[in-house]
Design an enzyme around this catalytic site. Structure first.
Site, PDB file in Angstrom:
ATOM      1  N   GLY A  47      41.007  18.667  59.343  1.00 57.58           N
ATOM      2  CA  GLY A  47      41.912  18.090  58.403  1.00 57.58           C
ATOM      3  C   GLY A  47      42.824  19.578  57.883  1.00 57.58           C
ATOM      4  O   GLY A  47      42.285  20.444  57.906  1.00 57.58           O
ATOM      5  N   GLN A  52      47.571  24.006  51.302  1.00 57.96           N
ATOM      6  CA  GLN A  52      46.752  25.205  52.108  1.00 57.96           C
ATOM      7  C   GLN A  52      47.823  26.032  52.740  1.00 57.96           C
ATOM      8  O   GLN A  52      47.714  27.207  53.201  1.00 57.96           O
ATOM      9  CB  GLN A  52      45.766  24.573  53.011  1.00 57.96           C
ATOM     10  CG  GLN A  52      44.533  24.039  52.449  1.00 57.96           C
ATOM     11  CD  GLN A  52      43.859  23.456  53.644  1.00 57.96           C
ATOM     12  OE1 GLN A  52      43.950  22.504  54.055  1.00 57.96           O
ATOM     13  NE2 GLN A  52      42.713  24.540  53.906  1.00 57.96           N
ATOM     14  N   CYS A  96      36.263  24.487  55.308  1.00 58.03           N
ATOM     15  CA  CYS A  96      37.718  24.464  54.967  1.00 58.03           C
ATOM     16  C   CYS A  96      38.427  26.070  55.699  1.00 58.03           C
ATOM     17  O   CYS A  96      37.856  26.997  55.608  1.00 58.03           O
ATOM     18  CB  CYS A  96      37.702  24.616  53.530  1.00 58.03           C
ATOM     19  SG  CYS A  96      39.170  24.565  52.941  1.00 58.03           S
ATOM     20  N   LEU A  97      39.619  25.493  56.020  1.00 57.60           N
ATOM     21  CA  LEU A  97      40.237  26.715  56.654  1.00 57.60           C
ATOM     22  C   LEU A  97      40.766  27.689  55.627  1.00 57.60           C
ATOM     23  O   LEU A  97      40.807  28.793  55.841  1.00 57.60           O
ATOM     24  CB  LEU A  97      41.657  26.203  57.170  1.00 57.60           C
ATOM     25  CG  LEU A  97      41.337  25.442  58.460  1.00 57.60           C
ATOM     26  CD1 LEU A  97      42.877  24.660  58.655  1.00 57.60           C
ATOM     27  CD2 LEU A  97      41.248  26.177  59.529  1.00 57.60           C
ATOM     28  N   HIS A 138      37.684  15.578  51.129  1.00 51.09           N
ATOM     29  CA  HIS A 138      38.028  16.827  51.047  1.00 51.09           C
ATOM     30  C   HIS A 138      39.611  17.244  51.139  1.00 51.09           C
ATOM     31  O   HIS A 138      39.921  17.935  50.091  1.00 51.09           O
ATOM     32  CB  HIS A 138      37.383  17.598  52.554  1.00 51.09           C
ATOM     33  CG  HIS A 138      37.414  18.932  52.552  1.00 51.09           C
ATOM     34  ND1 HIS A 138      36.581  19.869  52.243  1.00 51.09           N
ATOM     35  CD2 HIS A 138      38.700  19.763  52.770  1.00 51.09           C
ATOM     36  CE1 HIS A 138      36.820  21.033  52.579  1.00 51.09           C
ATOM     37  NE2 HIS A 138      38.358  21.014  52.761  1.00 51.09           N
ATOM     38  N   GLU A 139      40.121  16.530  51.960  1.00 52.21           N
ATOM     39  CA  GLU A 139      41.615  16.774  52.040  1.00 52.21           C
ATOM     40  C   GLU A 139      42.373  16.500  50.702  1.00 52.21           C
ATOM     41  O   GLU A 139      43.246  17.508  50.146  1.00 52.21           O
ATOM     42  CB  GLU A 139      42.366  16.461  53.313  1.00 52.21           C
ATOM     43  CG  GLU A 139      41.568  17.017  54.271  1.00 52.21           C
ATOM     44  CD  GLU A 139      41.825  18.009  54.808  1.00 52.21           C
ATOM     45  OE1 GLU A 139      42.653  18.998  53.951  1.00 52.21           O
ATOM     46  OE2 GLU A 139      40.852  18.784  55.342  1.00 52.21           O
ATOM     47  N   HIS A 142      42.147  19.100  47.965  1.00 53.58           N
ATOM     48  CA  HIS A 142      43.377  20.033  47.822  1.00 53.58           C
ATOM     49  C   HIS A 142      44.691  19.574  47.059  1.00 53.58           C
ATOM     50  O   HIS A 142      45.339  20.786  46.600  1.00 53.58           O
ATOM     51  CB  HIS A 142      43.805  20.279  49.457  1.00 53.58           C
ATOM     52  CG  HIS A 142      42.815  21.091  50.133  1.00 53.58           C
ATOM     53  ND1 HIS A 142      42.431  22.569  49.877  1.00 53.58           N
ATOM     54  CD2 HIS A 142      42.012  20.888  51.336  1.00 53.58           C
ATOM     55  CE1 HIS A 142      41.489  22.925  50.778  1.00 53.58           C
ATOM     56  NE2 HIS A 142      41.175  21.964  51.446  1.00 53.58           N
TER      57      HIS A 142
HETATM   58 NI    NI Z   1      39.621  22.366  53.266  1.00 57.66          NI
END
Ligand code: NI
Length: 167
Positions: A47, A52, A96-97, A138-139, A142
């Site tokens: 995701g 981000q 996470c990225l 999770h997304e 953000h």
């Molecule tokens: Ni993330």
């Protein structure tokens, strides 16, 4: 389309609240395309969320179809997503990225009901469970300026340094 730079912890822009999407136009479709290209360009992320890449808009992409034996809806662009029902809870490992050096154990609901718009503004409702439900939670965090590291119970025991980066 373009691969965009991913903001990394502790970039303060990751801590901000994203604004609702109001215009379902070409700009939004281009942002979704860029987000997907960026998601696929790095280590295999399930995701990505617009904040981000520094865009404070309520849009995320989730696709857990690459994980075996996980019930899922495939590739999803979720605009103005909102969880309207939660059930159960479980601890699971997340990455996470924006936090490339760590994974962490996070408590999430095991089942959710989600409302979201698509790129044309149509409203959809999804019933999700397991890893897909976790990825969506999770997304969506953000969009509210939260990272998984904010949700671990103990930074000392629940955060794990990655030994190697996946490619
Ligand atoms: Ni993330």
């Amino acid at each position: 389309m373009a691969v965009l730079d991913i903001l990394k912890l502790p970039d303060p822009r990751l801590k901000r609240l994203a604004a609702p999407v109001g215009r379902f136009d070409r700009g939004l479709r281009e942002l979704a395309a860029d987000l997907e290209e960026t998601r696929l360009a790095g280590p295999s992320a399930v995701g990505i969320a617009a904040p981000q890449v520094g865009r404070l808009e309520r849009i995320v992409i989730v696709d857990v179809s690459g994980r075996p034996k996980t019930p899922n809806h495939g590739y999803l662009v979720l605009v103005n997503p909102e969880i309207v029902h939660w059930e159960g809870f479980a601890i699971g490992r997340e990455g996470c990225l924006s936090v490339p050096d760590y994974t962490g154990n996070v408590i999430r609901a095991t089942g959710i009901r989600l409302k979201a718009q698509d790129l044309e503004g149509r409203v959809h409702e999804y019933v999700m469970e397991g890893f897909e439900a976790r990825a969506v939670q999770h997304e969506l965090d953000h969009l509210d300026g939260l990272l998984f590291v904010d949700r671990v119970v103990s930074r000392r025991t629940d955060l794990h340094r990655r030994k190697v980066h996946q490619t």
